[in-house]
Design an enzyme around this catalytic site. Structure first.
Site, PDB file in Angstrom:
ATOM      1  N   MET A   1      16.865 -30.871   7.946  1.00 51.37           N
ATOM      2  CA  MET A   1      16.105 -30.641   9.177  1.00 51.37           C
ATOM      3  C   MET A   1      16.343 -31.856  10.067  1.00 51.37           C
ATOM      4  SD  MET A   1      12.785 -29.000   7.382  1.00 51.37           S
ATOM      5  CE  MET A   1      13.299 -29.626   5.781  1.00 51.37           C
TER       6      MET A   1
ATOM      7  N   HIS B   1      15.273 -28.366  -4.526  1.00 55.67           N
ATOM      8  CA  HIS B   1      15.321 -28.321  -3.055  1.00 55.67           C
ATOM      9  C   HIS B   1      14.926 -29.676  -2.475  1.00 55.67           C
ATOM     10  CE1 HIS B   1      15.085 -26.029   0.777  1.00 55.67           C
ATOM     11  NE2 HIS B   1      14.032 -26.802   1.058  1.00 55.67           N
TER      12      HIS B   1
ATOM     13  N   SER C   1      10.689 -27.431  -4.286  1.00 49.89           N
ATOM     14  CA  SER C   1      10.875 -28.444  -3.245  1.00 49.89           C
ATOM     15  C   SER C   1      10.202 -29.753  -3.646  1.00 49.89           C
ATOM     16  CB  SER C   1      10.285 -27.946  -1.924  1.00 49.89           C
ATOM     17  OG  SER C   1      10.225 -29.027  -1.016  1.00 49.89           O
TER      18      SER C   1
HETATM   19  O1  LIG Z   1      11.357 -27.146   4.367  1.00 49.38           O
HETATM   20  C1  LIG Z   1      10.195 -27.314   4.082  1.00 49.38           C
HETATM   21  C2  LIG Z   1       9.206 -27.653   5.132  1.00 49.38           C
HETATM   22  O2  LIG Z   1       9.856 -27.737   6.346  1.00 49.38           O
HETATM   23  C3  LIG Z   1       9.754 -27.236   2.625  1.00 49.38           C
HETATM   24  O3  LIG Z   1      10.866 -26.917   1.825  1.00 49.38           O
HETATM   25  C4  LIG Z   1       8.658 -26.213   2.407  1.00 49.38           C
HETATM   26  O4  LIG Z   1       7.601 -26.371   3.282  1.00 49.38           O
HETATM   27  C5  LIG Z   1       8.189 -26.197   0.970  1.00 49.38           C
HETATM   28  O5  LIG Z   1       6.841 -26.423   0.835  1.00 49.38           O
HETATM   29  P1  LIG Z   1       5.736 -25.283   0.510  1.00 49.38           P
HETATM   30  O6  LIG Z   1       6.294 -24.392  -0.548  1.00 49.38           O
HETATM   31  O7  LIG Z   1       4.558 -26.069   0.087  1.00 49.38           O
HETATM   32  O8  LIG Z   1       5.510 -24.513   1.807  1.00 49.38           O
HETATM   33 FE   LIG Z   2      12.887 -26.880   2.871  1.00 43.57          FE
END
Ligand SMILES: O=C(CO)[C@H](O)[C@H](O)COP(=O)(O)O
Ligand SMILES: [Fe+2]
Length: 228
Positions: free
Chosen positions: A66, A31, A8
């Site tokens: 989101m 992501h 991400s």
């Molecule tokens: O959708 C998300 C938050 O809403 C992110 O993709 C997710 O939080 C990734 O971060 P981490 O691996 O640090 O939790």
């Molecule tokens: Fe996410």
């Protein structure tokens, strides 16, 4: 399916996104968390950034929307070249129509469930999807702790998928790390988003490889795998 890792970029440096994509070379997906400050209390990026990122990396883009009104916006992310587009069922007015539209535009259609949203009411929708995302933190921010209480839901979802003989992927997002990924793979997930665990590592590409290896080892010994 062998496990896939989707780093991400929420945990990356937004001023250097092309380099940050290069830093996870070998990842299955990139992501991209799109937040509108309405569906979640945070604001990130939108269509123009996805369009630019698509041109600057070969890694397919896994868009996690989101946002409110995904019925209006999600198809535009498919048109922008995202390989996978995930909308939240809590925000969608017509999830079946939306999934079909995303697919018709050539992207994989995916639907996300917040931690408190059960999977059972959506059992009949699953054939319309290429992936189901179970959030393992409350959406909105990176770096939160994995919610262990989601494991029964992950197991039940894997059973539903297998019972219907579906090919859809089961993705988890939130708090995935070397400490949590094995129990997630064992519960039946096969696509793992990881933000802080990848971009917080000294060598992000190596962190991706290690996560994939841990998930693969756990999957090999998971009972659900052998039912196929
Ligand atoms: O959708 C998300 C938050 O809403 C992110 O993709 C997710 O939080 C990734 O971060 P981490 O691996 O640090 O939790
Ligand atoms: Fe996410």
């Amino acid at each position: 399916m062998s496990p896939q890792i989707s780093p991400s970029i929420l945990s990356a440096d937004f001023a250097r996104l092309a380099e940050e994509a290069e830093a996870v070379r070998g990842a299955d997906w990139l992501h991209v968390d799109v937040m509108d400050n309405h569906f979640v209390p945070n604001l990130t990026l939108g269509l123009p950034v996805v369009e630019s990122l698509r041109k600057s990396t070969d890694i397919p883009i896994d868009c996690h929307l989101m946002i409110e009104d995904p019925d209006r916006w999600a198809p535009q992310y498919a048109e922008a070249g995202a390989g996978s587009v995930t909308f939240h069922v809590e925000a969608a007015a017509a999830p079946v129509r939306l999934a079909r539209e995303i697919r018709s535009l050539g992207a994989r259609a995916s639907m996300a469930l917040k931690p408190a949203t059960p999977v059972e009411p959506y059992e009949d929708l699953l054939p319309e999807l290429d992936m189901l995302l179970i959030m393992t933190v409350e959406p909105g921010f990176g770096g939160q702790s994995f919610l262990d209480i989601m494991l029964p839901k992950i197991r039940r979802t894997r059973q539903l998928i297998d019972r219907h003989g579906l090919q859809l992927w089961l993705q988890l997002d939130g708090g995935i790390s070397a400490e949590t990924i094995e129990r997630c793979a064992d519960a039946g997930a096969d696509v793992f988003v990881a933000g802080s665990a990848v971009y917080g590592a000294d060598d992000p590409a190596e962190a991706v490889r290690r996560l994939r290896e841990l998930a693969a080892t756990a999957t090999d010994s998971a009972p659900w795998v052998h039912r196929h």
